[in-house]
Design a protein around this motif. Structure first.
Motif, PDB file in Angstrom:
ATOM      1  N   HIS A  98      -3.188  30.610 -25.460  1.00  0.00           N
ATOM      2  CA  HIS A  98      -1.765  30.852 -25.246  1.00  0.00           C
ATOM      3  C   HIS A  98      -0.928  29.792 -25.958  1.00  0.00           C
ATOM      4  CE1 HIS A  98       1.882  32.325 -23.504  1.00  0.00           C
ATOM      5  NE2 HIS A  98       2.056  31.285 -22.704  1.00  0.00           N
ATOM      6  N   SER A 102       1.917  30.962 -28.525  1.00  0.00           N
ATOM      7  CA  SER A 102       3.279  30.514 -28.241  1.00  0.00           C
ATOM      8  C   SER A 102       3.857  29.745 -29.426  1.00  0.00           C
ATOM      9  CB  SER A 102       3.309  29.643 -26.987  1.00  0.00           C
ATOM     10  OG  SER A 102       2.993  30.390 -25.834  1.00  0.00           O
ATOM     11  N   GLU A 146       3.382  37.583 -17.625  1.00  0.00           N
ATOM     12  CA  GLU A 146       2.345  36.545 -17.645  1.00  0.00           C
ATOM     13  C   GLU A 146       1.600  36.583 -16.313  1.00  0.00           C
ATOM     14  OE1 GLU A 146       3.828  32.660 -18.553  1.00  0.00           O
ATOM     15  OE2 GLU A 146       4.588  33.230 -20.531  1.00  0.00           O
ATOM     16  N   GLU A 148      -0.829  35.113 -13.609  1.00  0.00           N
ATOM     17  CA  GLU A 148      -1.224  33.753 -13.284  1.00  0.00           C
ATOM     18  C   GLU A 148      -1.838  33.658 -11.880  1.00  0.00           C
ATOM     19  OE1 GLU A 148       1.761  30.874 -14.153  1.00  0.00           O
ATOM     20  OE2 GLU A 148       2.392  31.894 -16.008  1.00  0.00           O
ATOM     21  N   ASN A 176       3.218  36.891 -11.210  1.00  0.00           N
ATOM     22  CA  ASN A 176       3.515  37.410 -12.537  1.00  0.00           C
ATOM     23  C   ASN A 176       4.750  36.659 -13.023  1.00  0.00           C
ATOM     24  OD1 ASN A 176       3.933  38.845 -14.872  1.00  0.00           O
ATOM     25  ND2 ASN A 176       3.952  40.857 -13.911  1.00  0.00           N
ATOM     26  N   GLN A 229      -3.678  41.451 -21.110  1.00  0.00           N
ATOM     27  CA  GLN A 229      -4.243  40.116 -20.926  1.00  0.00           C
ATOM     28  C   GLN A 229      -5.606  40.247 -20.255  1.00  0.00           C
ATOM     29  OE1 GLN A 229      -0.671  38.328 -18.790  1.00  0.00           O
ATOM     30  NE2 GLN A 229      -1.122  36.692 -20.239  1.00  0.00           N
ATOM     31  N   SER A 263      -0.534  31.008 -17.845  1.00  0.00           N
ATOM     32  CA  SER A 263      -0.907  32.326 -18.338  1.00  0.00           C
ATOM     33  C   SER A 263      -1.871  32.230 -19.510  1.00  0.00           C
ATOM     34  CB  SER A 263       0.359  33.071 -18.797  1.00  0.00           C
ATOM     35  OG  SER A 263       0.029  34.244 -19.509  1.00  0.00           O
ATOM     36  N   VAL A 267       0.532  37.729 -24.048  1.00  0.00           N
ATOM     37  CA  VAL A 267       1.899  38.030 -23.631  1.00  0.00           C
ATOM     38  C   VAL A 267       2.567  38.910 -24.690  1.00  0.00           C
ATOM     39  CG1 VAL A 267       2.058  35.897 -22.328  1.00  0.00           C
ATOM     40  CG2 VAL A 267       2.864  35.937 -24.699  1.00  0.00           C
TER      41      VAL A 267
END
Length: 301
Positions: A98, A102, A146, A148, A176, A229, A263, A267
């Motif tokens: 991630h 990102s 995301e 989690e 989320n 995911q 996360s 995404v």
């Protein structure tokens, strides 16, 4: 124990324990047994081990002795968010893949962080299983998801060591971490991640004794049935114990506080081309041993 907050025919929130396809009303069971139990999950957590032991004894009793009014089919109740946390501490960039996606799609640093990246979500962002995620097209065109693992704190924690960290955990759930990617402000995430309904939470809290290894749980997320995911908590850059130690080094964690542990990749902003949530979508976040948190997306303009 799998603890839920639920309503029956739009009554007030009730504390229950999920047993397979049923919910047991703990207050009703306790009343019949002459036992005192808190009526809501936050108070139950604050009551400590005595309340947990009493609830376990009630749940483990002979089902034939459960009063009919204490037993409800799961399909007959509405699940709510398990509790309203005093604070939600979010963790950004906590899975290596991630971090890469990102840096490519959200202009974050491409180097792995050396300390946990933390942000907060207000309690007003919390919504429950089955409740809507609000899509306000006047505020965002880039609403993202995301999945989690959520850590629910059970005892006041300040300056806790990594070695002792799990002694302060009550249980685990799912968050989320909904984000309006186009609402970051000079790098700050509060409005991007803190709007109403941007913290779906639930569907239950599983007590720590029923999660043998929280650092080995599969997690996944689907949008309209399509997997976006898929990972495992073992891939966290900073594991749960490190997160608790780091946060509590300067911020007191209180019973009922929630840590959203970050996360994995997958995404919407990282898709090629990017994909974002729109009204009519359904999002399902799943964590092994906890369940699936499902929320529809609705137009909130």
């Amino acid at each position: 124990m799998r603890l839920v907050t639920y309503t029956l025919d739009d009554t007030t929130d009730r504390l229950g324990a999920r047993i397979e396809d049923h919910v047991l009303d703990l207050a009703t069971l306790a009343d019949r047994a002459g036992v005192q139990l808190p009526a809501d999950l936050l108070s139950f957590i604050r009551a400590g081990s005595a309340a947990q032991d009493a609830a376990r004894q009630l749940i483990d009793g002979d089902p034939a002795g459960w009063p009919a009014e204490a037993v409800h089919r799961i399909d007959d109740v509405s699940l709510r968010a398990p509790l309203r946390p005093g604070k939600i501490v979010g963790v950004g960039l906590n899975y290596v893949e991630h971090v890469e996606e990102s840096s490519r799609s959200l202009d974050t640093d491409k180097e792995l962080p050396t300390r946990p990246v933390l942000f907060s979500k207000p309690a007003t962002a919390v919504t429950g299983h089955g409740q809507p995620i609000l899509h306000n097209g006047d505020l965002t065109g880039r609403l993202d998801w995301e999945c989690e693992l959520a850590v629910v704190i059970g005892r006041t924690a300040f300056r806790v060591s990594e070695e002792d960290a799990f002694e302060y955990v009550f249980g685990y759930s799912i968050v989320n971490d909904i984000s309006a990617r186009d609402q970051r402000r000079s790098g700050q995430w509060f409005f991007s991640k803190g709007q109403d309904s941007y913290a779906p939470f639930g569907p239950c809290v599983v007590t720590a004794d029923d999660v043998p290894d929280p650092m080995a749980l599969d997690l996944s997320l689907r949008v309209n049935g399509v997997t976006k995911q898929k990972s495992n908590t073992r891939h966290m850059l900073f594991p749960i114990a490190r997160l608790i130690a780091d946060i509590s080094s300067g911020v007191t964690l209180e019973p009922g506080d929630v840590i959203a542990t970050g996360s994995p990749s997958g995404v919407g902003a990282g898709m090629v081309p990017p994909e974002f949530l729109v009204p009519g979508d359904t999002v399902e976040a799943t964590v092994e041993g906890i369940g699936t948190l499902t929320n529809p997306v609705i137009d909130a303009r």
